[in-house]
Design a protein around this motif. Sequence first.
Motif, PDB file in Angstrom:
ATOM      1  N   THR A 101       1.488  18.116  -6.592  1.00 39.33           N
ATOM      2  CA  THR A 101       1.146  16.695  -6.659  1.00 39.33           C
ATOM      3  C   THR A 101       2.217  15.844  -6.001  1.00 39.33           C
ATOM      4  O   THR A 101       1.912  14.930  -5.226  1.00 39.33           O
ATOM      5  N   ALA A 124       1.527   9.250   5.814  1.00 45.38           N
ATOM      6  CA  ALA A 124       0.302   8.869   6.514  1.00 45.38           C
ATOM      7  C   ALA A 124       0.078   7.361   6.455  1.00 45.38           C
ATOM      8  O   ALA A 124      -0.424   6.755   7.414  1.00 45.38           O
ATOM      9  N   ARG A 125       0.456   6.735   5.364  1.00 47.85           N
ATOM     10  CA  ARG A 125       0.247   5.285   5.231  1.00 47.85           C
ATOM     11  C   ARG A 125       1.230   4.468   6.040  1.00 47.85           C
ATOM     12  O   ARG A 125       1.024   3.265   6.233  1.00 47.85           O
ATOM     13  N   ILE A 177       3.454  13.274   1.343  1.00 48.57           N
ATOM     14  CA  ILE A 177       2.796  13.368   2.649  1.00 48.57           C
ATOM     15  C   ILE A 177       1.818  12.208   2.843  1.00 48.57           C
ATOM     16  O   ILE A 177       1.686  11.663   3.946  1.00 48.57           O
ATOM     17  N   GLU A 178       1.146  11.794   1.786  1.00 51.77           N
ATOM     18  CA  GLU A 178       0.250  10.637   1.874  1.00 51.77           C
ATOM     19  C   GLU A 178       1.038   9.364   2.186  1.00 51.77           C
ATOM     20  O   GLU A 178       0.555   8.494   2.931  1.00 51.77           O
ATOM     21  N   PHE A 179       2.229   9.248   1.643  1.00 51.25           N
ATOM     22  CA  PHE A 179       3.083   8.099   1.972  1.00 51.25           C
ATOM     23  C   PHE A 179       3.374   8.063   3.465  1.00 51.25           C
ATOM     24  O   PHE A 179       3.328   6.991   4.091  1.00 51.25           O
ATOM     25  N   HIS A 235       0.836  -1.205   0.000  1.00 51.48           N
ATOM     26  CA  HIS A 235       0.000   0.000   0.000  1.00 51.48           C
ATOM     27  C   HIS A 235       0.870   1.254   0.000  1.00 51.48           C
ATOM     28  O   HIS A 235       0.511   2.262  -0.637  1.00 51.48           O
ATOM     29  N   CYS A 236       1.993   1.212   0.677  1.00 48.49           N
ATOM     30  CA  CYS A 236       2.939   2.332   0.654  1.00 48.49           C
ATOM     31  C   CYS A 236       3.709   2.368  -0.665  1.00 48.49           C
ATOM     32  O   CYS A 236       4.046   3.449  -1.162  1.00 48.49           O
ATOM     33  N   GLN A 246       4.627  20.519   5.236  1.00 50.49           N
ATOM     34  CA  GLN A 246       3.282  21.067   5.057  1.00 50.49           C
ATOM     35  C   GLN A 246       3.238  22.547   5.423  1.00 50.49           C
ATOM     36  O   GLN A 246       2.577  23.345   4.736  1.00 50.49           O
ATOM     37  N   MET A 278       2.362   4.511  -3.459  1.00 52.60           N
ATOM     38  CA  MET A 278       2.699   5.931  -3.411  1.00 52.60           C
ATOM     39  C   MET A 278       4.078   6.175  -4.019  1.00 52.60           C
ATOM     40  O   MET A 278       4.301   7.181  -4.693  1.00 52.60           O
ATOM     41  N   SER A 297       2.128  16.308  -2.159  1.00 56.10           N
ATOM     42  CA  SER A 297       0.956  15.677  -1.545  1.00 56.10           C
ATOM     43  C   SER A 297       1.093  14.159  -1.525  1.00 56.10           C
ATOM     44  O   SER A 297       0.689  13.503  -0.555  1.00 56.10           O
ATOM     45  N   LEU A 298       1.663  13.580  -2.575  1.00 62.39           N
ATOM     46  CA  LEU A 298       1.890  12.130  -2.590  1.00 62.39           C
ATOM     47  C   LEU A 298       2.894  11.720  -1.523  1.00 62.39           C
ATOM     48  O   LEU A 298       2.747  10.671  -0.880  1.00 62.39           O
TER      49      LEU A 298
END
Length: 567
Positions: free
Chosen positions: A528, A538-539, A534-536, A339-340, A411, A343, A531-532
């Motif tokens: 983009t 979070a995962r 930072i999403e990594f 799942h990571c 961020q 990203m 944000s990707l």
Amino acid sequence: MAAKLGSFRRSFAEKRERERLLHSKGSSYLGFPLLEEQEEEEGKCFSFRKLGEKLANGYNGLQEFVVKAFQMGKSDPRKVVFSAKMGLALVLVSLLIFLKEPFEYVARYSVWALLTVVVVFEFSIGATLSKGFNRALGTLSAGGLALGMAVLAMLAGDWEELVTIISIFVIGFIATYLKLYPTMKPYEYGFRVFLLTYCFIMVSGYKTREFVNTTVSRFVLIALGAGVSLIVNTCIYPIWAGEDLHNLVVKNFMNVADSLEGCVNGYVRCVEYKRVPSKILTFQASDDPLYSGYRSAVDSASQEDALVGFAVWEPPHGPYRMLAYPWKSYTKVSGALRHCAFMVMALHGCILSEIQAPAEKRQVFHAELQRVGKEGAKVLRELGNKIKRMEKLGSEEDILYEVDEAAEILQRKIDRKSYLLVNSQSWEIGTPQKEQGQTQHLLTSTRESTMPEFKSLSDLGQLPNFTSFDAGNSPATHFIPAGSVSSESIFNKQVSLPTPLTSIADEESSNEDESKTYESASALSLATFTSLLIEFVARLQNLVEAFKELSEKAHFKEPIGHYVREA
């Protein structure tokens, strides 16, 4: 209509033209030969020179094959050992053909033992146990059923042939249908052996009338072949599927960490592909380290499922001494890692994308992006080493502290420098005074024409009355009582669309200015990427939770020492 300078259409058209000119002499964009070149090559006449070239190419290919085979054995000596063990097992079983009286009958059917060794002997012990169990179960159950059906067919007298044919059809139908049931997938080989044994006993026994001897000899020889395979595979340099699964998960952690760090470093350094390899475009294996790192984790799901299916058959061994070892928890950890990895795949896609952010804008976030990438890769490597050492996280250990702090700093930097990620000149807030005047004039002229719709007079309530529009603020609203407005003025008035705001002067300036669409999209690509990333981060929380679950179920040892945060 000609595309404007700087627009999407113009930019993409120019790039396609460059690609066409660059590859017009060689191959298509994906690297495959052009159809015209193939037809031209096929149309050429045969010559001895071409024959010599083909022979030379064949010799070079054979030489390359031998070199790669040697390198494969050198990189993984277990494959050489496994091949030697297979040869040894076949030699031991083939000794049955030299048996004399009173075992001549066994020597006559020794081929079943040889076939069993070829089929059952697998790379790992778990796979050998699984195949051996399936073969033994299928042979034993099919033999017993075939004996019963043979007795029933002989009691039928003149209908013996019909009963035999019907029984083969019914048993074949039922066994094949059950084999397709999802939960029966691990026993698919057993169903195949069941059908083969049943049909063999029914057909051969009908001719020889030796149903019992055929069944017993087949079962004994299969058991002998499976026993030899298991003894040789277990006692000589054992290879465990559970250990392979353990090492595969650790390897995937390291590969994803390398890909993450490489993607972030490549992006901030403005590394650009002059031409994207065709294998990456079609998701095939490639030598690109960034691509092969996360691809190995994404594509390992089927391999992990197979290893788990074999590992559950293995007895306690080595560091996996507990009964019912939680091998399936390894797949949960690997799934969270995958799942990571998605990203990381998306981050690599930003490097491969057609639209790239300017180098000067990337340098603004250079330090923050590199820190997040470094800390994220550090977390992955730390978890991989924990699994390798079979070690838990400390009770006071916060492995995500540094990467979370780095993501927060990134961020906050984005919040302060957000104007770099979009075209701030086109913001509606803070537009020039002339646009505000036009908007105020529009609202004044259409004040009565923008009334909302009502189904009945009882639903009117209070109606908004736009009276003023301050610069940068929302329009002031005054409410008019419903009784002061007549029904005819509401329901009979036709609602009209606002008139265009573009004036003649705006049209002239728009024609003179170049289109900024492509430039705006290139700046947005930086948003983009961030944000990707930072999403990594979070995962990573899900990955840590999956690791904690594995460490508890597998009884990992307590950590030695303490986790030290790096500055």
